[in-house]
Design a protein around this motif. Sequence first.
Motif, mmCIF file in Angstrom:
data_model
loop_
_atom_site.group_PDB
_atom_site.id
_atom_site.type_symbol
_atom_site.label_atom_id
_atom_site.label_comp_id
_atom_site.label_asym_id
_atom_site.label_seq_id
_atom_site.Cartn_x
_atom_site.Cartn_y
_atom_site.Cartn_z
ATOM 1 N N LEU A 155 28.551 19.819 51.603
ATOM 2 C CA LEU A 155 28.364 20.951 52.513
ATOM 3 C C LEU A 155 26.924 21.428 52.406
ATOM 4 O O LEU A 155 26.413 21.653 51.305
ATOM 5 N N ARG A 156 26.267 21.602 53.572
ATOM 6 C CA ARG A 156 24.844 21.958 53.598
ATOM 7 C C ARG A 156 24.567 23.178 54.471
ATOM 8 O O ARG A 156 25.105 23.298 55.567
ATOM 9 N N ASN A 157 23.707 24.054 53.969
ATOM 10 C CA ASN A 157 23.092 25.146 54.733
ATOM 11 C C ASN A 157 24.063 26.213 55.229
ATOM 12 O O ASN A 157 23.821 26.814 56.277
ATOM 13 N N PHE A 158 25.136 26.448 54.503
ATOM 14 C CA PHE A 158 26.043 27.539 54.860
ATOM 15 C C PHE A 158 25.807 28.717 53.928
ATOM 16 O O PHE A 158 25.469 28.549 52.760
ATOM 17 N N GLN A 159 26.018 29.907 54.455
ATOM 18 C CA GLN A 159 25.930 31.115 53.634
ATOM 19 C C GLN A 159 27.030 31.089 52.567
ATOM 20 O O GLN A 159 26.779 31.348 51.399
ATOM 21 N N ALA A 182 18.660 31.311 52.046
ATOM 22 C CA ALA A 182 18.049 32.363 52.871
ATOM 23 C C ALA A 182 18.209 33.747 52.252
ATOM 24 O O ALA A 182 17.472 34.671 52.615
ATOM 25 N N TRP A 183 19.119 33.918 51.298
ATOM 26 C CA TRP A 183 19.256 35.211 50.621
ATOM 27 C C TRP A 183 18.001 35.524 49.802
ATOM 28 O O TRP A 183 17.693 36.688 49.531
ATOM 29 N N GLN A 184 17.255 34.497 49.414
ATOM 30 C CA GLN A 184 16.042 34.722 48.622
ATOM 31 C C GLN A 184 14.926 35.330 49.469
ATOM 32 O O GLN A 184 14.030 35.990 48.940
ATOM 33 N N THR A 185 14.976 35.111 50.772
ATOM 34 C CA THR A 185 13.947 35.668 51.661
ATOM 35 C C THR A 185 14.405 36.964 52.317
ATOM 36 O O THR A 185 13.639 37.595 53.036
ATOM 37 N N GLY A 186 15.676 37.346 52.114
ATOM 38 C CA GLY A 186 16.213 38.557 52.716
ATOM 39 C C GLY A 186 16.794 38.341 54.103
ATOM 40 O O GLY A 186 17.255 39.290 54.738
ATOM 41 N N GLY A 191 24.617 34.691 49.363
ATOM 42 C CA GLY A 191 25.053 33.330 49.639
ATOM 43 C C GLY A 191 25.805 32.802 48.435
ATOM 44 O O GLY A 191 25.474 33.116 47.302
ATOM 45 N N HIS A 192 26.852 31.998 48.681
ATOM 46 C CA HIS A 192 27.691 31.506 47.575
ATOM 47 C C HIS A 192 28.129 30.069 47.844
ATOM 48 O O HIS A 192 28.286 29.654 48.999
#
Length: 196
Positions: A155-159, A182-186, A191-192
């Motif tokens: 699984l790739r690129n999901f929140q 993307a959680w690192q950039t706000g 994300g989990h």
Amino acid sequence: MKKTFLPFIAFVLITSIFFACQKESTLPDNLNTDKNPVIGTDDRASYVIPAGSINALAAALQDYSTVILAPGIHTEDGPVTVSGYKKIIGQDGAVLRVNTTPFVNPEVPLQVALHLDHASGSAVHGLIIESSTPVGGTGILVENSTKVSIQNCKLRNFQFSILVEKSPLVNIHQNIIEASTAWQTGEISEGHGIVI
């Protein structure tokens, strides 16, 4: 009379057991069994979706209990709901791209690529599942479904890659999860990988 009758009965039983064990597998020739050794299919209830399909998975799941995705890209414009007993099998190199958006507003429900809802005993095996957008919503949501198996998937690129809700005995193993960062950039608040 009894002495000749007993060996005859034994012979009949042994012969019956032998031929019962000789039943041939009903796996389709194009199913990579090395990749998915625990999945068996019945030819009459399975369907192979060729590469390049658009919105074919949701339609196939209405008519078939086992859907096999051939190697290549398969695109879904939105979430696919899986209900009842279903198997989704990816042949080596099968990629499912689903358009979902991340969870940013509590007023808007989760957008899920594969939503297994009341799908007890279902399986998702050997499939690459990725968001068609840079940050996807949820990869797989298992809800109100017991004994679901998610195996050998990427699984790739999901929140949220895999969420399990009110679903006991779910088997999740040998998967590769690349959740969105993307959680690192706000861009998203969190994300989990796997949440149960």
